[in-house]
Design an enzyme around this catalytic site. Structure first.
Site, PDB file in Angstrom:
ATOM      1  N   PRO A 280      43.063  49.891 -12.441  1.00 24.02           N
ATOM      2  CA  PRO A 280      42.567  48.508 -12.411  1.00 24.02           C
ATOM      3  C   PRO A 280      41.277  48.387 -11.602  1.00 24.02           C
ATOM      4  O   PRO A 280      41.098  49.077 -10.601  1.00 24.02           O
ATOM      5  CB  PRO A 280      43.698  47.750 -11.712  1.00 24.02           C
ATOM      6  CG  PRO A 280      44.390  48.776 -10.879  1.00 24.02           C
ATOM      7  CD  PRO A 280      44.242  50.090 -11.596  1.00 24.02           C
ATOM      8  N   GLY A 281      40.388  47.535 -12.062  1.00 21.13           N
ATOM      9  CA  GLY A 281      39.154  47.268 -11.327  1.00 21.13           C
ATOM     10  C   GLY A 281      39.063  45.779 -11.048  1.00 21.13           C
ATOM     11  O   GLY A 281      39.397  45.288  -9.966  1.00 21.13           O
ATOM     12  N   CYS A 350      13.449  33.645 -13.212  1.00 19.75           N
ATOM     13  CA  CYS A 350      12.605  33.075 -14.271  1.00 19.75           C
ATOM     14  C   CYS A 350      13.220  33.254 -15.654  1.00 19.75           C
ATOM     15  O   CYS A 350      12.624  33.909 -16.520  1.00 19.75           O
ATOM     16  CB  CYS A 350      11.228  33.699 -14.220  1.00 19.75           C
ATOM     17  SG  CYS A 350      10.387  33.333 -12.690  1.00 19.75           S
TER      18      CYS A 350
HETATM   19  C1  LIG Z   1      37.636  53.804 -18.219  1.00 21.03           C
HETATM   20  C2  LIG Z   1      37.785  52.533 -17.482  1.00 21.03           C
HETATM   21  N1  LIG Z   1      38.822  52.408 -16.639  1.00 21.03           N
HETATM   22  C3  LIG Z   1      39.003  51.275 -15.929  1.00 21.03           C
HETATM   23  C4  LIG Z   1      38.134  50.223 -16.033  1.00 21.03           C
HETATM   24  C5  LIG Z   1      38.395  49.009 -15.221  1.00 21.03           C
HETATM   25  O1  LIG Z   1      38.568  47.888 -16.006  1.00 21.03           O
HETATM   26  P1  LIG Z   1      38.848  46.499 -15.316  1.00 21.03           P
HETATM   27  O2  LIG Z   1      37.818  46.324 -14.275  1.00 21.03           O
HETATM   28  O3  LIG Z   1      38.741  45.507 -16.387  1.00 21.03           O
HETATM   29  O4  LIG Z   1      40.226  46.582 -14.735  1.00 21.03           O
HETATM   30  C6  LIG Z   1      37.049  50.316 -16.903  1.00 21.03           C
HETATM   31  C7  LIG Z   1      36.114  49.188 -17.065  1.00 21.03           C
HETATM   32  O5  LIG Z   1      35.770  48.753 -18.118  1.00 21.03           O
HETATM   33  C8  LIG Z   1      36.869  51.509 -17.655  1.00 21.03           C
HETATM   34  O6  LIG Z   1      35.841  51.641 -18.491  1.00 21.03           O
END
Ligand SMILES: Cc1ncc(COP(=O)(O)O)c(C=O)c1O
Length: 421
Positions: A280-281, A350
């Site tokens: 997760p990110g 801009c």
């Molecule tokens: C390979 C991969 N893993 C994890 C992520 C994390 O995704 P998210 O930030 O939507 O959880 C991404 C982002 O697109 C990704 O490309």
């Protein structure tokens, strides 16, 4: 309407005079000390979310681990928090490898991604002995084979296109047929056979990632069967992608519901003894941060424009994929805005597309007011830029009534010094 507190970092409140507090730090004091714009991160919220993810995953699948997708907030301090909370790190570029190492990560817990990894990035992965390299194409295999020294083995995963779509912006979909990321199952089969025969690579498993800002659990579950169809492996990395709550209408599934669906599909399709990874990110970091801006000018015409001292230089999410944010005035967060003036919050760049909030009610915005924009923890720092000679903004961690600078504001000299002629 909901209060802005439901979007601000958990634990935010107001002081006795109405001024916004983040982890006990006053917004006006933060602005005075660090200047504006400034991104303020609740360190407690960040840590709590990392623990929530790890606990929820291991309670459903014991042999599993969470790696934080660094790209969502790739600064050393955020990566260090994740490392301290026991998470691994997913990186997708040389700079992210370097900050991950600086953050103290065990290289074995790092997963390297990228659809076009350079020779240099592959060399860095090998030099730092990163745990897993996710192979996206056959050129990755060529590069690894010519870089890994004889007598050593590099563990790899192969990224699969599951052919799954989701209700999110096209720019952040990655698992659909025709995606630039990963391989179709047929192409993957050929590459897996090649990797299995390689003296330098160890075929550890498969990777899949559907996309980002996904607010339903179905697509995550659907992505598992296409991966399982490629055979049994020791490791499956099921990606990230859960959405964050940016606006009143967003209702992202709780981590537990997301994992019920994902792990439910894993139980149905994947070997019970396999190791599962998730990455997760956005949903890990988005809600832990907000950005504070200073109102520079208010123009009342056909539309009322409230222009602030930042914009698409520090938040490209709006221009890039129409992400809506909300906003409030830092000393009037508690004020009922039902009948307040309807304004458009714009940035200082801009471009007419440099809009931060396309329509929000603000109570009598004035020059000098502080404006708080919640949910800026994901991808805003990542995509900050120097448009119009903008100096990229600082990041401040707030915790227990104390604030500390973790990324400084760029200086004019930083900007000047890159131009060598
Ligand atoms: C390979 C991969 N893993 C994890 C992520 C994390 O995704 P998210 O930030 O939507 O959880 C991404 C982002 O697109 C990704 O490309």
């Amino acid at each position: 309407m909901d209060s802005l507190f439901s979007l601000l970092p958990p634990g935010s409140a107001t002081d006795s005079d109405g001024m916004l507090l983040v982890e006990g730090c006053r917004a006006d004091a933060l602005a005075a000390e660090f200047g504006t714009p400034v991104m303020v991160v609740s360190e407690t919220a960040l840590r709590a979310r990392a623990r929530e993810y790890a606990d929820e995953l291991t309670s459903r699948w014991a042999k599993s681990r969470v790696v934080f997708a660094s790209k969502a907030f790739p600064c050393t301090a955020v990566q260090r928090v994740m490392v301290e909370e026991g998470l691994g790190l997913d990186v997708a570029g040389g700079g992210e490898i370097l900050t991950a190492i600086k953050a103290g990560v065990d290289p074995e817990k790092v997963v390297l991604h990228g659809n076009a990894k350079s020779d240099e990035e592959i060399a860095m992965a090998v030099e730092h002995r990163l745990g897993l390299v996710v192979v996206d194409n056959s050129d990755d295999v060529d590069r690894l084979e010519s870089t890994v020294p004889s007598g050593r083995q590099q563990d790899v995963l192969v990224r699969i296109i599951p052919g799954v779509t989701a209700d999110t912006h096209a720019s952040v979909l990655t698992g659909h047929e025709g995606s630039k990321f990963g391989l179709s199952p047929a192409m993957a089969r050929t590459l897996i056979a090649r990797i299995e025969a390689s003296p330098k690579l160890t075929m550890r498993g498969l990777h899949v990632h559907v996309g980002s800002q996904i607010l339903e659990v179905g697509p995550f579950a659907e992505s598992v069967a296409p991966v399982a169809a490629l055979g049994e492996f020791p490791v499956y990395d099921l990606g990230g992608g859960l959405g964050a709550r940016y606006t009143w209408v967003d209702q992202p599934p709780p981590v537990g519901d997301y994992l019920d669906a994902l792990i439910g599909a894993a139980r149905e399709h994947l070997p019970a003894e396999a190791e599962l990874i998730i990455e997760p990110g956005r949903s890990m970091v988005a809600s832990a941060a907000m950005t504070l801006y200073r109102v520079v000018t208010v123009k009342r015409g056909v539309i009322t424009f409230v222009a602030v001292d930042g914009g698409m230089g520090d938040n490209l999410e709006v221009a890039l994929f129409d992400q809506r944010f909300e906003a409030g005035l830092a000393d009037r967060i508690d004020v009922d805005t039902t009948d307040a003036e309807f304004v458009t919050v714009v940035g200082r760049h801009c471009e007419s597309g440099d809009v931060l909030v396309d329509g929000v009610r603000l109570p009598d915005a004035r020059v000098g007011d502080l404006l708080a924009v919640p949910t800026t923890g994901a991808y805003c720092y990542t995509m900050s830029n120097n448009y119009n000679g903008n100096r990229r903004i600082p990041v401040v961690f707030a915790r227990d009534e104390k604030a500390r600078l973790v990324v400084r504001r760029e200086t004019w000299e930083d900007l000047r010094s890159r131009d060598v002629e």
